[in-house]
Design a protein around this motif. Structure first.
Motif, PDB file in Angstrom:
ATOM      1  N   HIS A 234       1.352   0.270 -14.251  1.00 15.45           N
ATOM      2  CA  HIS A 234       0.404   1.306 -13.838  1.00 15.45           C
ATOM      3  C   HIS A 234       0.633   1.588 -12.351  1.00 15.45           C
ATOM      4  CE1 HIS A 234      -3.341   3.393 -13.115  1.00 15.45           C
ATOM      5  NE2 HIS A 234      -3.629   3.357 -14.402  1.00 15.45           N
ATOM      6  N   HIS A 235       0.869   2.858 -12.030  1.00 11.92           N
ATOM      7  CA  HIS A 235       1.183   3.232 -10.651  1.00 11.92           C
ATOM      8  C   HIS A 235       0.123   2.727  -9.661  1.00 11.92           C
ATOM      9  CE1 HIS A 235       2.838   5.866  -7.517  1.00 11.92           C
ATOM     10  NE2 HIS A 235       1.596   6.199  -7.236  1.00 11.92           N
ATOM     11  N   LEU A 236      -1.148   2.864 -10.033  1.00 13.80           N
ATOM     12  CA  LEU A 236      -2.210   2.461  -9.100  1.00 13.80           C
ATOM     13  C   LEU A 236      -2.275   0.949  -8.947  1.00 13.80           C
ATOM     14  CD1 LEU A 236      -5.131   4.892  -9.898  1.00 13.80           C
ATOM     15  CD2 LEU A 236      -3.421   5.009  -8.097  1.00 13.80           C
TER      16      LEU A 236
ATOM     17  N   GLY B  70       0.327  -0.830  -8.832  1.00 14.73           N
ATOM     18  CA  GLY B  70       1.369  -1.034  -7.830  1.00 14.73           C
ATOM     19  C   GLY B  70       0.794  -0.864  -6.431  1.00 14.73           C
ATOM     20  N   HIS B  71       0.087   0.263  -6.202  1.00 17.24           N
ATOM     21  CA  HIS B  71      -0.532   0.489  -4.887  1.00 17.24           C
ATOM     22  C   HIS B  71      -1.504  -0.643  -4.545  1.00 17.24           C
ATOM     23  CE1 HIS B  71       0.929   4.337  -3.541  1.00 17.24           C
ATOM     24  NE2 HIS B  71       0.584   4.957  -4.641  1.00 17.24           N
ATOM     25  N   LEU B  72      -2.343  -0.969  -5.525  1.00 19.69           N
ATOM     26  CA  LEU B  72      -3.423  -1.938  -5.328  1.00 19.69           C
ATOM     27  C   LEU B  72      -2.914  -3.318  -4.896  1.00 19.69           C
ATOM     28  CD1 LEU B  72      -6.524  -1.879  -6.353  1.00 19.69           C
ATOM     29  CD2 LEU B  72      -5.661  -3.310  -8.162  1.00 19.69           C
TER      30      LEU B  72
ATOM     31  N   VAL C  66      -6.678   4.977  -1.890  1.00 18.13           N
ATOM     32  CA  VAL C  66      -6.788   6.377  -1.484  1.00 18.13           C
ATOM     33  C   VAL C  66      -5.418   7.045  -1.470  1.00 18.13           C
ATOM     34  CG1 VAL C  66      -8.996   6.576  -0.290  1.00 18.13           C
ATOM     35  CG2 VAL C  66      -7.131   5.386   0.853  1.00 18.13           C
ATOM     36  N   SER C  67      -5.113   7.741  -2.561  1.00 12.01           N
ATOM     37  CA  SER C  67      -3.798   8.366  -2.657  1.00 12.01           C
ATOM     38  C   SER C  67      -3.962   9.871  -2.844  1.00 12.01           C
ATOM     39  CB  SER C  67      -3.019   7.749  -3.819  1.00 12.01           C
ATOM     40  OG  SER C  67      -3.578   8.178  -5.033  1.00 12.01           O
ATOM     41  N   GLY C  68      -2.876  10.538  -3.194  1.00 10.55           N
ATOM     42  CA  GLY C  68      -2.944  11.978  -3.412  1.00 10.55           C
ATOM     43  C   GLY C  68      -3.648  12.328  -4.709  1.00 10.55           C
TER      44      GLY C  68
ATOM     45  N   THR D 154       2.981   4.797   0.939  1.00 12.77           N
ATOM     46  CA  THR D 154       3.202   5.896  -0.004  1.00 12.77           C
ATOM     47  C   THR D 154       4.090   5.367  -1.141  1.00 12.77           C
ATOM     48  OG1 THR D 154       4.904   6.627   1.509  1.00 12.77           O
ATOM     49  CG2 THR D 154       2.846   7.805   1.610  1.00 12.77           C
ATOM     50  N   ASP D 155       4.393   6.231  -2.093  1.00 15.37           N
ATOM     51  CA  ASP D 155       5.062   5.775  -3.312  1.00 15.37           C
ATOM     52  C   ASP D 155       6.401   5.101  -3.025  1.00 15.37           C
ATOM     53  OD1 ASP D 155       2.917   6.796  -4.562  1.00 15.37           O
ATOM     54  OD2 ASP D 155       3.918   8.570  -5.350  1.00 15.37           O
ATOM     55  N   ASN D 156       6.682   4.043  -3.764  1.00 21.16           N
ATOM     56  CA  ASN D 156       7.925   3.293  -3.568  1.00 21.16           C
ATOM     57  C   ASN D 156       8.184   2.397  -4.777  1.00 21.16           C
ATOM     58  OD1 ASN D 156       6.928   0.340  -2.934  1.00 21.16           O
ATOM     59  ND2 ASN D 156       5.505   1.744  -1.938  1.00 21.16           N
TER      60      ASN D 156
HETATM   61 ZN    ZN Z   1       1.039   6.800  -5.329  1.00 23.55          ZN
END
Ligand code: ZN
Ligand code: KG4
Length: 340
Positions: A110-112, A114-116, A135-137, A298-300
């Motif tokens: 899940h992309h979020l 990953g951020h989390l 807080v992303s786009g 940001t995304d990576n």
């Molecule tokens: Zn993202």
């Protein structure tokens, strides 16, 4: 365990190799900013085609930089959602095909998530449990995180995401895509408070946000004309309004959960003013804020490899349920098993 991470959910192709013993070995990113700039936003079809062009060279580059052979990879984590369907399919098809060829598992991530989890890549790293401000786009959420895969939603935006509000407001101010960082730069030369913008839902008593009204308030100001330093002042006031609300809600979440660690993730987490204000507010409460390394805000691909590694270590791999593979353009983080 050596994990390859693949990210292609939006306008960045990211590939990384993470080693559970040695940490992040290499990561590479290709941003499509130049490709979409003249359209003022991401064009999904162009994004997908560009991911196809970039993904194999990036993969080769990352393996070479990490100094590992493909055969040494133990698992492949890839972003399966949420995001643009066509873009997600590129990373998913690549990851699943490579996994098949290598005889290794491919794990939808899940992309979020990953951020989390990405602030755990920083030094010092936070420890579970913590409050996460994501807080992303595409998303603005506050979660309580008690462990890998244990995420409880405490509040979220009722309309635009914080990054989306930055991007749309930047466009109103005549700034090029991607607007968030551009607006933040313009805000540095302006003074907040010269024009007064609302702080939506600041006193709503819950942990939800709303940002679309703020954008409309900016539109009204822009309609009155922007001369002299007015654009910079408006940018500064807009940033201050978003930051005021995010800081207040993050602190309220810390109070409500009685937790002392705050993790900030997603593209807007790169905002310096947000960082300064969160650091100060946390210090006043005896709490502490943690951020991913700036380049991983940001995304990576690194955050995807890392989330995959943590899931595998916890014995919590998400199984791709269907025959072949599928992507999940809409996929609430609270429902971590992909929709059946
Ligand atoms: Zn993202
Ligand atoms: O997490 P991310 O790369 O992609 C999504 O998953 O959405 O976040 C991108 C968002 C964009 O809206 C961008 O404008 C915003 O993060 N952003 C910023 C800054 N850097 C990126 N917003 C405010 N200030 C920044 N410095």
């Amino acid at each position: 365990m050596l994990v390859l991470g693949i990210e292609s959910s939006c306008d960045e192709t990211g590939v990384a190799v993470y080693d559970t013993a040695r940490g992040l070995l290499a990561h590479a990113l290709h941003s499509q900013v130049d490709l979409h700039q003249c359209y003022g936003g991401v064009v999904p079809e162009l994004a997908s085609r560009d991911h196809i062009r970039r993904i194999v060279p990036l993969y080769r580059e990352v393996l070479a930089r990490a100094g590992v052979a493909a055969s040494a990879i133990d698992a492949i984590g890839y972003t399966a959602g949420p995001g643009l369907a066509g873009a997600l399919l590129v990373g998913t098809a690549f990851a699943e095909a490579l996994a098949l060829a290598l005889g290794r598992p491919a794990c939808p991530i899940h992309h979020l998530e990953g951020h989390l989890l990405s602030p755990l890549l920083a030094d010092p790293a936070p420890r579970f449990p913590f409050v996460a401000l994501l807080v992303s786009g595409g998303h603005s959420q506050i979660m309580s995180v008690t462990g890998v895969g244990r995420y409880t939603l405490l509040g979220e935006t009722v309309d635009d995401a914080a990054g989306e509000a930055f991007d749309k407001t930047a466009k109103l101010l005549g700034l090029p895509y991607p607007g968030g960082p551009q607006l933040a730069r313009l805000a540095q030369s302006g003074r907040p408070g010269r024009v007064r913008l609302p702080r939506p839902m600041l006193h709503s008593g819950d942990l939800d946000f709303s940002f679309s009204g703020l954008k409309t308030a900016v539109l009204t100001q822009v309609g009155r004309g922007l001369d002299g330093t007015a654009a910079a002042d408006l940018a500064a006031e807009f940033q201050e309004a978003v930051v005021d609300v995010l800081v207040a809600k993050a602190c309220a979440a810390l109070k409500q959960t009685r937790l002392r660690e705050l993790v900030v993730a997603g593209g807007v987490g790169a905002n310096q003013r947000l960082r300064e204000r969160l650091d100060a507010a946390c210090a006043r409460m005896g709490a502490r804020a943690y951020y991913p390394p700036l380049e991983l805000c940001t995304d990576n691909g690194a955050m995807i490899a890392f989330a995959c590694a943590l899931r595998m270590q916890a014995g919590q791999q998400i199984e791709a349920r269907s025959e072949g593979f599928r992507v999940f353009p809409r996929w609430p983080l609270g429902e971590l098993a992909p929709p059946g």
